[in-house]
Design a protein around this motif. Structure first.
Motif, short mmCIF file in Angstrom:
data_model
loop_
_atom_site.label_atom_id
_atom_site.label_comp_id
_atom_site.label_asym_id
_atom_site.label_seq_id
_atom_site.Cartn_x
_atom_site.Cartn_y
_atom_site.Cartn_z
N GLY A 38 0.81 -1.21 0.00
CA GLY A 38 0.00 0.00 0.00
C GLY A 38 0.84 1.26 0.00
O GLY A 38 2.02 1.26 0.36
N ASP A 39 0.22 2.37 -0.40
CA ASP A 39 0.84 3.68 -0.42
C ASP A 39 0.38 4.43 0.83
O ASP A 39 -0.79 4.81 0.94
N CYS A 67 -11.86 4.06 11.41
CA CYS A 67 -12.55 3.05 10.61
C CYS A 67 -12.28 3.24 9.13
O CYS A 67 -12.10 2.28 8.37
N GLN A 68 -12.22 4.51 8.70
CA GLN A 68 -12.00 4.79 7.29
C GLN A 68 -10.60 4.37 6.84
O GLN A 68 -10.42 3.89 5.73
N VAL A 69 -9.58 4.56 7.70
CA VAL A 69 -8.23 4.21 7.28
C VAL A 69 -8.11 2.70 7.07
O VAL A 69 -7.39 2.24 6.16
N ARG A 75 -8.95 -1.37 0.46
CA ARG A 75 -9.17 -1.06 -0.96
C ARG A 75 -7.85 -0.89 -1.70
O ARG A 75 -7.65 -1.44 -2.79
N GLN A 76 -6.96 -0.08 -1.14
CA GLN A 76 -5.75 0.28 -1.88
C GLN A 76 -4.70 -0.83 -1.91
O GLN A 76 -3.86 -0.85 -2.80
N ASN A 81 -9.47 -8.93 3.04
CA ASN A 81 -9.49 -9.34 4.45
C ASN A 81 -8.42 -8.62 5.25
O ASN A 81 -7.81 -9.21 6.16
N PHE A 82 -8.20 -7.36 4.98
CA PHE A 82 -7.12 -6.60 5.63
C PHE A 82 -7.28 -6.59 7.14
O PHE A 82 -6.33 -6.86 7.89
N GLY A 83 -8.48 -6.27 7.64
CA GLY A 83 -8.71 -6.21 9.08
C GLY A 83 -8.48 -7.56 9.75
O GLY A 83 -7.93 -7.64 10.85
#
Length: 348
Positions: A38-39, A67-69, A75-76, A81-83
């Motif tokens: 990720g960036d 929550c948004q980050v 997404r990025q 399943n990032f969380g």
């Protein structure tokens, strides 16, 4: 049931005034994002978070930004399943003060009780409860913030944190009886079953772990330390105490949401609903780094994403609920916010 309903303030609260979430909840997030390709500038910039804050575990982040980050990182990086993955590697020690509330408790059962009781001091606008279900305890977690539309990644992260607290005492192969998530079943749902080693159900009323009581009986925490526990609880209590001022931001968000169906919200109408002057409302919003128009956009974005995700309304039905007189106006605003049209977002 333990429940906290205080409203959050801005992401730049002074020490001793946590009304969002302590930044320890994002420990190692920058490294994890980089490790998934990720960036950082794009992820943190889109979520409105200063990465420098993450270096100080007792600073406060606004819960919507937090929550948004996590959603933006998913997404990025392309890691849906990032969380879940972030939570798998999140040790109780990395959670800072809240983690040590559990680690320093005398027994595992006390650790879960203390963890649930202290959680509202670590994170506001959240329901957290340890429910007695007879043979099991049910550990419930649910974000309750009017401006947060997406929190799947946070839910998977938080249940992963709770899982790791139990596994700290019972070993890495311990499994709950069941796991429940509010969100719909993702494409790679089998990864959740593998991570928790238990049946996982989606589309449930609350995010929950079902923990058999027999697994907890007589289990001592490896690092029990009653003196340190007392000190950690006291520090959390001081950080979690809100300053003596009304929860204006939360009330303003709710007022905007309640007035959207009447058309474009205006400052005069919302100030009247809050029973304060227009200048006072503008000044108080500036204290949280917001203008009135930014407040309206924040509420609209959260509601738009929630309804699009639920797919219960068409785009033309959704536009007037968000205060737009024309569907095209809503589509233009959505493209400005997220870079795609509402239909494109829904089709992804």
């Amino acid at each position: 049931m333990l429940q906290n309903s205080a409203q959050p303030l801005s992401a730049s609260l002074p020490r001793g005034a946590n009304q969002g979430v302590l930044s320890a909840a994002a420990s190692g997030l920058d490294r994890f994002i980089l490790g998934h390709g990720g960036d950082l500038d794009r992820v943190f910039g889109h979520a409105g978070i200063d990465p420098e804050q993450l270096r100080h575990p007792t600073l406060s982040l606004a819960l919507p930004n937090y929550c948004q980050v996590l959603e933006e990182a998913a997404r990025q990086t392309g890691c849906d399943n990032f969380g879940l993955r972030y939570g798998q590697q999140f040790t109780p020690q990395a959670l800072g003060l809240l983690g040590y509330v559990g680690l320093c408790s005398g027994t595992l059962e006390e650790a879960l009780v203390n963890f649930a009781e202290a959680f509202p001091l670590h994170q506001h606008d959240t329901l957290i409860a340890l429910q007695d279900q007879g043979e099991c305890y049910r550990f419930d977690y649910q974000v309750r913030h009017a401006a947060i539309g997406q929190c799947r990644q946070d839910a998977e992260l938080t249940l992963g944190m709770a899982l790791n607290l139990v596994r700290h005492a019972l070993g890495p192969h311990w499994a709950p009886r069941e796991v429940h998530f509010e969100h719909a079943r993702p494409a790679d749902w089998q990864a959740h079953r593998e991570a928790f080693q238990a049946p996982v159900h989606f589309g449930q009323a609350c995010n929950s772990l079902l923990i058999p009581k027999r697994d907890l009986a007589g289990v001592a925490m490896p690092g029990a330390d009653p003196m340190l526990l007392m000190l950690v609880k006291d520090t959390l209590r001081q950080l979690g105490e809100a300053p003596a001022q009304p929860d204006l931001l939360g009330r303003a968000q709710a007022a905007v949401r309640d007035h959207l169906h009447l058309g474009e919200p205006n400052l005069e109408r919302i100030a009247c609903a809050l029973q304060i002057g227009e200048a006072t409302l503008q000044r108080r919003l500036r204290e949280h780094g917001l203008s009135f128009s930014q407040l309206v956009e924040q509420v609209r974005q959260a509601l738009a994403l929630r309804h699009l995700r639920e797919q219960s309304l068409s785009i033309s039905e959704l536009a007037p609920l968000l205060g737009y007189s024309e569907t095209s106006a809503f589509s233009r605003a959505f493209r400005r916010w997220f870079g795609v049209s509402p239909r494109q977002w829904r089709s992804v």
